[in-house]
Design a protein around this motif. Structure first.
Motif, PDB file in Angstrom:
ATOM      1  N   ASP A   9       4.436  -7.066   5.501  1.00 16.05           N
ATOM      2  CA  ASP A   9       3.099  -6.470   5.592  1.00 16.05           C
ATOM      3  C   ASP A   9       3.183  -5.051   5.050  1.00 16.05           C
ATOM      4  OD1 ASP A   9       1.637  -8.586   7.019  1.00 16.05           O
ATOM      5  OD2 ASP A   9       3.016  -8.111   8.657  1.00 16.05           O
ATOM      6  N   LEU A  10       2.159  -4.635   4.316  1.00 18.27           N
ATOM      7  CA  LEU A  10       2.108  -3.263   3.845  1.00 18.27           C
ATOM      8  C   LEU A  10       1.736  -2.363   5.029  1.00 18.27           C
ATOM      9  CD1 LEU A  10       0.344  -3.534   0.362  1.00 18.27           C
ATOM     10  CD2 LEU A  10       2.776  -3.250   0.858  1.00 18.27           C
ATOM     11  N   THR A  11       2.712  -1.641   5.535  1.00 14.40           N
ATOM     12  CA  THR A  11       2.456  -0.763   6.667  1.00 14.40           C
ATOM     13  C   THR A  11       1.624   0.433   6.203  1.00 14.40           C
ATOM     14  OG1 THR A  11       4.416   0.608   6.309  1.00 14.40           O
ATOM     15  CG2 THR A  11       4.710  -1.410   7.615  1.00 14.40           C
ATOM     16  N   LEU A  25       0.800  -1.455  -4.487  1.00 16.16           N
ATOM     17  CA  LEU A  25       1.800  -2.494  -4.256  1.00 16.16           C
ATOM     18  C   LEU A  25       1.144  -3.861  -4.086  1.00 16.16           C
ATOM     19  CD1 LEU A  25       4.181  -0.682  -1.740  1.00 16.16           C
ATOM     20  CD2 LEU A  25       4.460  -0.930  -4.203  1.00 16.16           C
ATOM     21  N   PRO A  26       1.866  -4.941  -4.427  1.00 10.85           N
ATOM     22  CA  PRO A  26       1.324  -6.288  -4.207  1.00 10.85           C
ATOM     23  C   PRO A  26       0.967  -6.493  -2.739  1.00 10.85           C
ATOM     24  CG  PRO A  26       3.326  -6.378  -5.544  1.00 10.85           C
ATOM     25  CD  PRO A  26       3.212  -4.974  -5.032  1.00 10.85           C
ATOM     26  N   ASN A  27      -0.250  -6.980  -2.485  1.00  6.93           N
ATOM     27  CA  ASN A  27      -0.728  -7.141  -1.113  1.00  6.93           C
ATOM     28  C   ASN A  27      -0.427  -8.544  -0.600  1.00  6.93           C
ATOM     29  OD1 ASN A  27      -1.889  -6.394   1.294  1.00  6.93           O
ATOM     30  ND2 ASN A  27      -3.971  -6.905   0.661  1.00  6.93           N
ATOM     31  N   GLU A  28       0.794  -8.973  -0.788  1.00  7.98           N
ATOM     32  CA  GLU A  28       1.241 -10.235  -0.229  1.00  7.98           C
ATOM     33  C   GLU A  28       2.721 -10.104   0.096  1.00  7.98           C
ATOM     34  OE1 GLU A  28       2.057 -10.389  -4.585  1.00  7.98           O
ATOM     35  OE2 GLU A  28       0.127 -10.272  -3.540  1.00  7.98           O
ATOM     36  N   PHE A  38      12.629 -10.020  -8.147  1.00 12.81           N
ATOM     37  CA  PHE A  38      11.772  -9.321  -7.184  1.00 12.81           C
ATOM     38  C   PHE A  38      10.716  -8.593  -7.995  1.00 12.81           C
ATOM     39  CE2 PHE A  38      10.805  -5.510  -4.541  1.00 12.81           C
ATOM     40  CZ  PHE A  38      10.263  -6.176  -3.457  1.00 12.81           C
ATOM     41  N   ASN A  39       9.449  -8.686  -7.573  1.00  9.57           N
ATOM     42  CA  ASN A  39       8.349  -8.260  -8.446  1.00  9.57           C
ATOM     43  C   ASN A  39       7.857  -6.837  -8.225  1.00  9.57           C
ATOM     44  OD1 ASN A  39       8.232 -10.750  -9.784  1.00  9.57           O
ATOM     45  ND2 ASN A  39       6.999 -11.637  -8.141  1.00  9.57           N
TER      46      ASN A  39
END
Length: 217
Positions: A9-11, A25-28, A38-39
């Motif tokens: 989770d994006l803290t 940042l990717p939200n998944e 790694f993306n």
């Protein structure tokens, strides 16, 4: 570290510092395993950006492009004075954001989760094909064992960086390391608190035991 980290989770802390760096940042969930892409490797070349990279530094050429070179264990970079790592450490430093990672001690595996998230220092390399296409690879930097962290992995401790935009920007600069950042390189520093769960696998963390607390320095 033992070949697994993830940004589940994006803290709020990671979102704030990534915004300050000019990143979205990717939200998944982003899971990383050694020998896989790694993306969201963060690097700086002019501006700060993200890219996809193989979590295994040493690659080799094949009919299918550059692939993992199994002869060299290179998902972690320990002795930064070795030729494999030294040039990259001087000029090609990156980082990844994560909220958990996996370690092991003997046969016991541990899932280490942080409520705030953290940044791991990395080095990277671009491998260029004859047609000009580029494959990027990276390794997570590890340091000599931190006394308290070594209860869960005695061989080494990842290089943790603080979630501070100024520190991370200077870490990413493609130039010799700023002197004040050596404190994170010379000796491992725990920059976040961890809840540590004994687990059977990192992918299915169904621990029946309450977590151990590993507090930041």
């Amino acid at each position: 570290m033992c070949g697994y980290f993830a940004n589940i989770d994006l803290t709020p802390e990671i979102i704030e510092v990534s915004n300050q760096l000019g990143l979205t940042l990717p939200n998944e969930t982003q899971r990383a395993y050694q020998r896989q892409n790694f993306n969201a490797l963060v690097t700086k070349s002019g501006s700060i950006s993200q890219s996809s990279a193989m979590w295994w530094y040493a690659l080799k050429s094949s009919d299918n492009g550059f692939v993992v070179d199994e002869r060299i264990t290179s998902f972690n970079a320990r002795d930064l004075t070795k030729p494999l790592w030294s040039e990259a450490f001087k000029l090609r430093r990156g980082l990844v954001f994560a909220s958990e990672l996996g370690e092991s001690q003997g046969k016991q595996q541990y899932l280490m989760q942080s409520k705030t998230g953290f940044a791991l220092g990395c080095i990277y390399k671009d491998w260029i094909q004859v047609d000009g296409s580029v494959t990027r690879s990276f390794a997570v930097i590890t340091r000599p064992p931190h006394k308290r962290y070594s209860e869960y992995h005695s061989k080494s401790t990842p290089l943790f960086l603080p979630l501070d935009a100024d520190v991370l920007t200077r870490w990413l600069d493609p130039a010799p390391l700023y002197t004040d950042l050596n404190q994170y390189v010379e000796q491992a520093v725990l920059t976040t608190d961890f809840d540590v769960y004994p687990v059977k696998t990192y992918r299915s963390p169904d621990s029946l035991l309450p977590p151990f607390e590993l507090l930041r320095d």
